[in-house]
Design a protein around this motif. Sequence first.
Motif, PDB file in Angstrom:
ATOM      1  N   ALA A 121      -3.745  11.621  -0.964  1.00  0.00           N
ATOM      2  CA  ALA A 121      -4.381  12.401   0.121  1.00  0.00           C
ATOM      3  C   ALA A 121      -5.033  11.449   0.988  1.00  0.00           C
ATOM      4  O   ALA A 121      -4.997  11.447   2.379  1.00  0.00           O
ATOM      5  CB  ALA A 121      -5.451  13.548  -0.175  1.00  0.00           C
ATOM      6  N   LYS A 122      -5.864  10.427   0.634  1.00  0.00           N
ATOM      7  CA  LYS A 122      -6.724   9.291   1.429  1.00  0.00           C
ATOM      8  C   LYS A 122      -5.811   8.739   2.166  1.00  0.00           C
ATOM      9  O   LYS A 122      -5.918   8.298   3.422  1.00  0.00           O
ATOM     10  CB  LYS A 122      -7.459   8.592   0.573  1.00  0.00           C
ATOM     11  CG  LYS A 122      -8.452   7.382   1.076  1.00  0.00           C
ATOM     12  CD  LYS A 122      -9.077   6.648   0.211  1.00  0.00           C
ATOM     13  CE  LYS A 122      -9.794   5.561   0.960  1.00  0.00           C
ATOM     14  NZ  LYS A 122     -10.649   4.679  -0.059  1.00  0.00           N
ATOM     15  N   ALA A 123      -4.448   8.290   1.398  1.00  0.00           N
ATOM     16  CA  ALA A 123      -3.644   7.546   2.372  1.00  0.00           C
ATOM     17  C   ALA A 123      -3.201   8.079   3.508  1.00  0.00           C
ATOM     18  O   ALA A 123      -2.849   7.546   4.402  1.00  0.00           O
ATOM     19  CB  ALA A 123      -2.359   6.983   1.343  1.00  0.00           C
ATOM     20  N   ARG A 174      -5.010   9.205  10.806  1.00  0.00           N
ATOM     21  CA  ARG A 174      -5.873   8.661  11.765  1.00  0.00           C
ATOM     22  C   ARG A 174      -5.377   7.399  12.596  1.00  0.00           C
ATOM     23  O   ARG A 174      -5.994   7.275  13.814  1.00  0.00           O
ATOM     24  CB  ARG A 174      -7.186   8.120  11.136  1.00  0.00           C
ATOM     25  CG  ARG A 174      -8.436   7.904  11.990  1.00  0.00           C
ATOM     26  CD  ARG A 174      -9.621   7.546  11.291  1.00  0.00           C
ATOM     27  NE  ARG A 174      -9.539   6.102  10.392  1.00  0.00           N
ATOM     28  CZ  ARG A 174     -10.175   5.591   9.595  1.00  0.00           C
ATOM     29  NH1 ARG A 174     -11.469   5.875   9.538  1.00  0.00           N
ATOM     30  NH2 ARG A 174      -9.991   4.461   9.056  1.00  0.00           N
ATOM     31  N   GLN A 226      -5.764  12.616  -5.263  1.00  0.00           N
ATOM     32  CA  GLN A 226      -6.914  12.363  -4.178  1.00  0.00           C
ATOM     33  C   GLN A 226      -6.498  10.877  -3.550  1.00  0.00           C
ATOM     34  O   GLN A 226      -6.747  10.826  -2.221  1.00  0.00           O
ATOM     35  CB  GLN A 226      -8.054  12.155  -4.892  1.00  0.00           C
ATOM     36  CG  GLN A 226      -8.554  13.595  -5.214  1.00  0.00           C
ATOM     37  CD  GLN A 226      -9.967  13.416  -5.969  1.00  0.00           C
ATOM     38  OE1 GLN A 226     -10.274  12.278  -6.513  1.00  0.00           O
ATOM     39  NE2 GLN A 226     -10.475  14.669  -6.383  1.00  0.00           N
ATOM     40  N   LEU A 227      -6.059   9.904  -4.315  1.00  0.00           N
ATOM     41  CA  LEU A 227      -5.485   8.548  -3.506  1.00  0.00           C
ATOM     42  C   LEU A 227      -4.194   8.902  -2.646  1.00  0.00           C
ATOM     43  O   LEU A 227      -4.497   8.122  -1.777  1.00  0.00           O
ATOM     44  CB  LEU A 227      -5.013   7.771  -4.948  1.00  0.00           C
ATOM     45  CG  LEU A 227      -4.792   6.438  -4.149  1.00  0.00           C
ATOM     46  CD1 LEU A 227      -4.742   5.396  -5.541  1.00  0.00           C
ATOM     47  CD2 LEU A 227      -3.200   6.184  -3.905  1.00  0.00           C
ATOM     48  N   ARG A 286       0.727  -1.096  -0.064  1.00  0.00           N
ATOM     49  CA  ARG A 286       0.105  -0.001   0.162  1.00  0.00           C
ATOM     50  C   ARG A 286       0.888   1.202  -0.025  1.00  0.00           C
ATOM     51  O   ARG A 286       0.571   2.200  -0.824  1.00  0.00           O
ATOM     52  CB  ARG A 286      -0.849   0.109   1.110  1.00  0.00           C
ATOM     53  CG  ARG A 286      -2.142  -1.229   1.161  1.00  0.00           C
ATOM     54  CD  ARG A 286      -2.920  -1.087   2.286  1.00  0.00           C
ATOM     55  NE  ARG A 286      -4.031  -1.977   2.089  1.00  0.00           N
ATOM     56  CZ  ARG A 286      -4.890  -2.204   3.164  1.00  0.00           C
ATOM     57  NH1 ARG A 286      -4.992  -1.480   4.217  1.00  0.00           N
ATOM     58  NH2 ARG A 286      -5.725  -3.236   3.012  1.00  0.00           N
ATOM     59  N   LEU A 295      -4.387  10.498   4.953  1.00  0.00           N
ATOM     60  CA  LEU A 295      -5.284  10.911   6.251  1.00  0.00           C
ATOM     61  C   LEU A 295      -5.588   9.552   7.019  1.00  0.00           C
ATOM     62  O   LEU A 295      -5.584   9.544   8.211  1.00  0.00           O
ATOM     63  CB  LEU A 295      -6.735  11.241   5.381  1.00  0.00           C
ATOM     64  CG  LEU A 295      -6.542  12.790   4.958  1.00  0.00           C
ATOM     65  CD1 LEU A 295      -7.809  12.989   4.348  1.00  0.00           C
ATOM     66  CD2 LEU A 295      -6.281  13.706   6.188  1.00  0.00           C
ATOM     67  N   LEU A 296      -5.449   8.339   6.310  1.00  0.00           N
ATOM     68  CA  LEU A 296      -5.997   7.033   7.108  1.00  0.00           C
ATOM     69  C   LEU A 296      -4.687   6.808   7.893  1.00  0.00           C
ATOM     70  O   LEU A 296      -4.761   6.100   8.907  1.00  0.00           O
ATOM     71  CB  LEU A 296      -6.048   5.990   6.061  1.00  0.00           C
ATOM     72  CG  LEU A 296      -7.237   5.999   5.227  1.00  0.00           C
ATOM     73  CD1 LEU A 296      -7.189   4.840   4.224  1.00  0.00           C
ATOM     74  CD2 LEU A 296      -8.547   5.670   6.241  1.00  0.00           C
ATOM     75  N   THR A 326       0.963   4.050  -3.039  1.00  0.00           N
ATOM     76  CA  THR A 326       0.655   5.802  -2.713  1.00  0.00           C
ATOM     77  C   THR A 326       2.045   6.331  -3.024  1.00  0.00           C
ATOM     78  O   THR A 326       2.092   7.448  -3.770  1.00  0.00           O
ATOM     79  CB  THR A 326       0.772   5.845  -1.273  1.00  0.00           C
ATOM     80  OG1 THR A 326      -0.508   5.122  -0.647  1.00  0.00           O
ATOM     81  CG2 THR A 326       0.419   7.326  -0.767  1.00  0.00           C
TER      82      THR A 326
END
Length: 211
Positions: free
Chosen positions: A186-188, A194, A183-184, A122, A190-191, A126
Motif C-alpha cells: 500500500a505504501k509503494a 503521489r 502495508q508495504l 523497488r 501511494l508513493l 513490492t
Amino acid sequence: MLLDRYGGVDVDGVYQSAIKSKNARFFTMLGTLVRGRICVGGGAASATRKALTIATNYADRRRQFREPGLGEEILLLDYLAHQRRLLPNIAQAYAFGFAQNQLALDLQKVTDQAGSDTQAARTLETFAAGMKAAQTRWANDTIQQCREACGGAGYMSDNAITLLRQDADVFATFEGDNTVLLQLVAKALLLHYRTSWGRWTCAAPPRRRRV
C-alpha cells in the motif's frame, strides 16, 4: 559472509563497499529476503495446486445421492455448489502460476543488473511482497476448502490434504507477516500515485463574496 559480502570496515575504521550507491547497496542486500518471499509464495501455491488436484479427482469419482428417475448416483463434481467451491480456485491457480513465472523473470533481471536499477528493485520488492501475501492467504483458505470438499476422506492422512494444510499454515507469517507486507504494498502504491499526480495542482476555487 552475509554481513561482509557487499561492504565492510577497513583497518582505519572506514566503511568500504564495491557498490557505491547507498540505494543500490540496500536493495542488493535486500535481495536475499525478496528471494525468500518469492519461494514461500511459490511453495504455498504449489501445495494448493496439489490439494486442488486431489479434491477435484475425488469429486470426479465420488458419487452421492440419486437424482429422481435415474438409477446412478450423482458425481460430486456435477453439483453446482461443489463446482463453485473448486473451479474458481483452479482458475486462480493458473493466474497465480503465470504471475509467479513473471516474478521469477523479474528477479533474474534485477539480479543480473546487480542492483544498479533501483526503481526495478523497488518494484520487484513490492511485487514479491504482494504475491507472497496473496498466495499464502489463498493457499490457507483453498486447502481448507479442498479438505472440506473431500468430506471425511479429506481428513485422512493418506489423502495428504491435512499434511499440505499443516505445511502451508506457517507461510502466512513466514518471511514476513502478511498484514505488514500488504502495508508495504500500500505504501509503494501511494508513493507511486503521489509521484504520478504530484505535478498536477488544482487551483483553489474563487471565494464568493457575501452580499
